[in-house]
Design a protein around this motif. Structure first.
Motif, PDB file in Angstrom:
ATOM      1  N   LEU A   1       0.848  -1.185   0.000  1.00 32.60           N
ATOM      2  CA  LEU A   1       0.000   0.000   0.000  1.00 32.60           C
ATOM      3  C   LEU A   1       0.886   1.238   0.000  1.00 32.60           C
ATOM      4  N   ARG A   2       0.399   2.309  -0.602  1.00 34.62           N
ATOM      5  CA  ARG A   2       1.241   3.470  -0.878  1.00 34.62           C
ATOM      6  C   ARG A   2       1.889   4.053   0.383  1.00 34.62           C
ATOM      7  N   ASN A   3       1.147   4.093   1.492  1.00 31.56           N
ATOM      8  CA  ASN A   3       1.615   4.813   2.670  1.00 31.56           C
ATOM      9  C   ASN A   3       2.356   3.928   3.681  1.00 31.56           C
ATOM     10  N   GLU A   4       2.531   2.640   3.377  1.00 33.35           N
ATOM     11  CA  GLU A   4       3.140   1.727   4.343  1.00 33.35           C
ATOM     12  C   GLU A   4       4.674   1.746   4.273  1.00 33.35           C
ATOM     13  N   LEU A   5       5.286   1.588   5.454  1.00 34.70           N
ATOM     14  CA  LEU A   5       6.727   1.333   5.473  1.00 34.70           C
ATOM     15  C   LEU A   5       6.957  -0.093   4.999  1.00 34.70           C
ATOM     16  N   LYS A   6       7.895  -0.258   4.081  1.00 33.59           N
ATOM     17  CA  LYS A   6       8.047  -1.567   3.442  1.00 33.59           C
ATOM     18  C   LYS A   6       9.346  -2.287   3.799  1.00 33.59           C
ATOM     19  N   LYS A   7      10.412  -1.570   4.086  1.00 34.69           N
ATOM     20  CA  LYS A   7      11.699  -2.222   4.315  1.00 34.69           C
ATOM     21  C   LYS A   7      12.305  -1.841   5.667  1.00 34.69           C
ATOM     22  N   SER A   8      11.468  -1.404   6.567  1.00 37.54           N
ATOM     23  CA  SER A   8      11.963  -0.983   7.873  1.00 37.54           C
ATOM     24  C   SER A   8      12.104  -2.186   8.801  1.00 37.54           C
ATOM     25  N   ARG A   9      12.802  -1.970   9.912  1.00 37.43           N
ATOM     26  CA  ARG A   9      12.996  -3.037  10.891  1.00 37.43           C
ATOM     27  C   ARG A   9      13.060  -2.462  12.304  1.00 37.43           C
ATOM     28  N   LYS A  10      12.737  -3.312  13.258  1.00 42.63           N
ATOM     29  CA  LYS A  10      12.911  -3.008  14.664  1.00 42.63           C
ATOM     30  C   LYS A  10      13.691  -4.154  15.291  1.00 42.63           C
ATOM     31  N   TYR A  11      14.484  -3.831  16.329  1.00 34.10           N
ATOM     32  CA  TYR A  11      15.234  -4.864  17.040  1.00 34.10           C
ATOM     33  C   TYR A  11      14.799  -4.914  18.498  1.00 34.10           C
ATOM     34  N   TYR A  12      14.779  -6.132  19.019  1.00 34.98           N
ATOM     35  CA  TYR A  12      14.438  -6.364  20.418  1.00 34.98           C
ATOM     36  C   TYR A  12      15.466  -7.312  21.030  1.00 34.98           C
ATOM     37  N   PHE A  13      15.539  -7.308  22.361  1.00 30.80           N
ATOM     38  CA  PHE A  13      16.416  -8.230  23.072  1.00 30.80           C
ATOM     39  C   PHE A  13      15.612  -9.456  23.504  1.00 30.80           C
ATOM     40  N   TYR A  14      16.263 -10.610  23.479  1.00 28.25           N
ATOM     41  CA  TYR A  14      15.599 -11.814  23.960  1.00 28.25           C
ATOM     42  C   TYR A  14      15.310 -11.736  25.453  1.00 28.25           C
TER      43      TYR A  14
END
Length: 375
Positions: free
Chosen positions: A254-267
């Protein structure tokens, strides 16, 4: 000892021929799990592959020496198997040799080493499981639900590693600071021979400050003073050694969506807080929302793994700021989750998500909904 949920699943595979591989960070309880299994299976032997005598015999591929080492057992557990050179080829050799009748298990603290070495040689010959820090379910099974609720604040600050969760607060801090130092990266140092450990530590600290936020690799490269390619490589190593994990963005173009972003979390929250040397109490923290989000998403990973569920996890966000903390894709359906520390916050599904996707519903998990993770 804590009864680990994954053990029931592992036990079901003991009668099959496939090699069982159990991954997990150091100190997460793999060796203890093997000891519990050995106490329930008299014909089981545990071999520590960090013992040079054990690794030497396995690396020799001399069946007579190996069978003597196995000592007539029915089940052989190769603990810390990544310490053996070419362990994947060796386990394939043992699997294919008809003289070897023992059931083989292998544990590894460095996923990247075992994954790289065992992947192709053991295709079709193994099953893999992961062991995480203690789950809410595992803690409540031993201590009871009331004790779990009373310990929630401690779990958010000090995490749930088996060797830490029952320690006094002073000892928890000391052990976490020890673990979050070079010990945390022991396998990376050993197998990758990094020239600049300090860069790795800076990167981990930068990630710790950004949990729950979008991560820009070029920004991380600028903060650490290395190339984008180096940052990508280090991030990959940190994931494969069970320090952090990432979520990518869900998108149907969809036009307004972030497509290649990422978030990181700790286990584990305790490791995250130790990296920052921040053990301030829950009531005094300015990052409690991020801590709760990290805790919930890592806890949900345990639920999925311990129930052997086939799911894909994402976050969702648009350029104008509409977002969902977690999107689970399971059996062709989408499930949305929001993690809010404050029970008074009751978000709804963003209209742009609801209007474009067939979503099964939104689950809002706050600190009064810990029972959500016991399933």
């Amino acid at each position: 000892m804590y009864q680990r949920d994954v053990m029931d699943i592992v036990n079901k595979w003991l009668s099959s021929k496939e090699i069982i591989i159990l991954y997990g960070a150091r100190q997460v309880g793999k060796s203890t799990l093997l000891e519990i299994m050995a106490s329930e299976n008299p014909g089981m032997v545990i071999l520590n592959c960090e013992n040079p005598v054990v690794s030497d015999i396995l690396e020799s591929k001399d069946v007579n020496r190996i069978l003597a080492l196995f000592n007539g057992s029915d089940i052989v557990a190769l603990d810390e198997a990544q310490a053996v050179h070419d362990i994947g080829k060796i386990m394939k050799f043992l699997y294919d040799d008809k003289r070897v009748t023992q059931k083989i298990l292998a544990t590894g603290s460095s996923s990247f080493e075992l994954a790289n070495i065992t992947g192709e040689p053991l295709t079709g010959r193994n099953v893999k499981f992961r062991l995480y820090p203690l789950s809410i379910h595992e803690i409540s099974q031993k201590k009871g639900w009331l004790a779990l609720l009373e310990s929630l604040n401690d779990l958010l600050i000090y995490g749930s590693y088996p060797g830490i969760v029952d320690l006094p607060v002073v000892e928890k801090k000391r052990k976490l600071l020890e673990m979050s130092g070079d010990y945390l990266f022991k396998d990376i140092y050993k197998f990758e021979q990094l020239r600049s450990p300090e860069i790795l530590r800076k990167l981990v600290k930068a990630i710790a400050l950004k949990i729950g936020n979008l991560v820009s690799v070029p920004e991380l490269a600028g903060m650490t003073g290395v190339s984008v390619l180096t940052v990508e490589r280090y991030l990959d190593l940190l994931e494969k050694s069970f320090v952090i994990f990432k979520l990518t963005s869900y998108s149907n173009n969809l036009r307004n969506e972030l497509k290649k972003s990422r978030k990181y979390y700790f286990y584990d929250n305790g490791i995250r807080n130790a990296v920052l040397n921040n053990f301030i109490s829950v009531n005094e923290r300015t990052d409690i929302g991020a801590l709760w989000e990290n805790f919930c998403i890592s806890e949900y990973l345990k639920v999925i793994e311990n129930n052997q569920r086939l799911s894909n996890l994402y976050f969702w966000r648009t350029y104008d700021g509409a977002e969902i903390d977690l999107v689970e894709e399971k059996d062709g359906q989408l499930f949305a989750f929001e993690f809010k520390w404050n029970p008074s916050k009751q978000p709804s599904l963003p209209a742009s998500f609801r209007g474009n996707y067939a979503v099964a519903g939104l689950e809002v998990v706050n600190r009064e909904r810990l029972d959500f993770f016991v399933r």
